[in-house]
Design a protein around this motif. Structure first.
Motif, PDB file in Angstrom:
ATOM      1  N   ASP A  87      42.750 -11.592 -39.973  1.00 27.83           N
ATOM      2  CA  ASP A  87      42.084 -12.899 -39.885  1.00 27.83           C
ATOM      3  C   ASP A  87      42.444 -13.783 -41.077  1.00 27.83           C
ATOM      4  O   ASP A  87      42.708 -14.977 -40.927  1.00 27.83           O
ATOM      5  N   PHE A  88      42.453 -13.171 -42.251  1.00 27.65           N
ATOM      6  CA  PHE A  88      42.756 -13.934 -43.466  1.00 27.65           C
ATOM      7  C   PHE A  88      44.189 -14.455 -43.436  1.00 27.65           C
ATOM      8  O   PHE A  88      44.439 -15.629 -43.715  1.00 27.65           O
ATOM      9  N   LYS A  89      45.120 -13.595 -43.079  1.00 23.91           N
ATOM     10  CA  LYS A  89      46.528 -14.003 -43.052  1.00 23.91           C
ATOM     11  C   LYS A  89      46.778 -15.113 -42.032  1.00 23.91           C
ATOM     12  O   LYS A  89      47.523 -16.056 -42.306  1.00 23.91           O
ATOM     13  N   GLN A  90      46.134 -15.008 -40.874  1.00 20.39           N
ATOM     14  CA  GLN A  90      46.312 -16.036 -39.843  1.00 20.39           C
ATOM     15  C   GLN A  90      45.742 -17.377 -40.285  1.00 20.39           C
ATOM     16  O   GLN A  90      46.376 -18.420 -40.118  1.00 20.39           O
ATOM     17  N   LEU A  91      44.523 -17.366 -40.834  1.00 23.51           N
ATOM     18  CA  LEU A  91      43.898 -18.622 -41.259  1.00 23.51           C
ATOM     19  C   LEU A  91      44.659 -19.253 -42.411  1.00 23.51           C
ATOM     20  O   LEU A  91      44.842 -20.473 -42.452  1.00 23.51           O
ATOM     21  N   LEU A  92      45.130 -18.437 -43.354  1.00 24.13           N
ATOM     22  CA  LEU A  92      45.887 -18.962 -44.485  1.00 24.13           C
ATOM     23  C   LEU A  92      47.171 -19.632 -44.018  1.00 24.13           C
ATOM     24  O   LEU A  92      47.532 -20.713 -44.492  1.00 24.13           O
ATOM     25  N   LYS A  93      47.836 -19.024 -43.047  1.00 23.66           N
ATOM     26  CA  LYS A  93      49.059 -19.617 -42.504  1.00 23.66           C
ATOM     27  C   LYS A  93      48.746 -20.898 -41.726  1.00 23.66           C
ATOM     28  O   LYS A  93      49.485 -21.877 -41.794  1.00 23.66           O
ATOM     29  N   GLN A  94      47.629 -20.899 -41.025  1.00 22.37           N
ATOM     30  CA  GLN A  94      47.229 -22.053 -40.209  1.00 22.37           C
ATOM     31  C   GLN A  94      46.941 -23.279 -41.064  1.00 22.37           C
ATOM     32  O   GLN A  94      47.332 -24.383 -40.716  1.00 22.37           O
ATOM     33  N   VAL A  95      46.249 -23.097 -42.196  1.00 23.64           N
ATOM     34  CA  VAL A  95      45.885 -24.237 -43.047  1.00 23.64           C
ATOM     35  C   VAL A  95      46.951 -24.557 -44.092  1.00 23.64           C
ATOM     36  O   VAL A  95      46.881 -25.592 -44.750  1.00 23.64           O
ATOM     37  N   GLY A  96      47.928 -23.671 -44.258  1.00 24.96           N
ATOM     38  CA  GLY A  96      49.014 -23.936 -45.209  1.00 24.96           C
ATOM     39  C   GLY A  96      48.654 -23.663 -46.646  1.00 24.96           C
ATOM     40  O   GLY A  96      49.164 -24.329 -47.549  1.00 24.96           O
TER      41      GLY A  96
END
Length: 147
Positions: A87-96
């Motif tokens: 979840d953390f990796k996906q959200l971090l990639k999503q928001v840049g």
């Protein structure tokens, strides 16, 4: 940048990129030396290293803010907020947001040596005796180069 300006910036980034408000406190913590920011699990407050702004500028600080806000919002939602969680990796990639912060305390080398044979240049923090060591590539000696 003051703590009040930081607080407003964090609130603005939270609303813009996460579509959720940031309702806790964000401050600069000069005791942070090797990290860009910190999320406190118990109080939900955020600390940021003031050197990030001075050394690298506001863009790098925004990347660190996004990183810490990922921890913040995921933890409050009960999702995986740790670095290794999906979840953390996906959200971090999503928001840049930035995965790692650049090294703030990187030291410049004090001494420069050059091989007399192959002209390889090496950098060292400590001085060494050039008559005791040889180049590992060509077995020639070193000479010190002044800055």
């Amino acid at each position: 940048m003051t703590n009040e300006e930081l607080q407003k910036l964090v609130e603005c980034i939270s609303l813009t990129f996460f579509k959720q408000p940031f309702v806790h406190q964000a401050i600069f913590n000069p005791r942070l030396k090797t990290t860009g920011g910190r999320y406190h699990l118990k109080t939900h407050n955020l600390d940021f290293n003031p050197k990030i702004v001075v050394v690298f500028g506001k863009d790098e600080l925004i990347g660190v803010i996004k990183h810490e806000l990922c921890h913040y919002h995921l933890h409050l939602q009960g999702l995986g907020y740790k670095h290794q969680d999906k979840d953390f990796k996906q959200l971090l990639k999503q928001v840049g947001g930035s995965r790692y912060v650049k090294n703030v305390n990187q030291k410049q080398p004090k001494y420069t040596y050059q091989c007399t044979g192959c002209q390889q240049v090496i950098y060292r923090q400590r001085r060494f005796n050039v008559s005791k060591y040889i180049c590992s590539k060509c077995r020639h000696s070193f000479k010190e180069i002044p800055f």
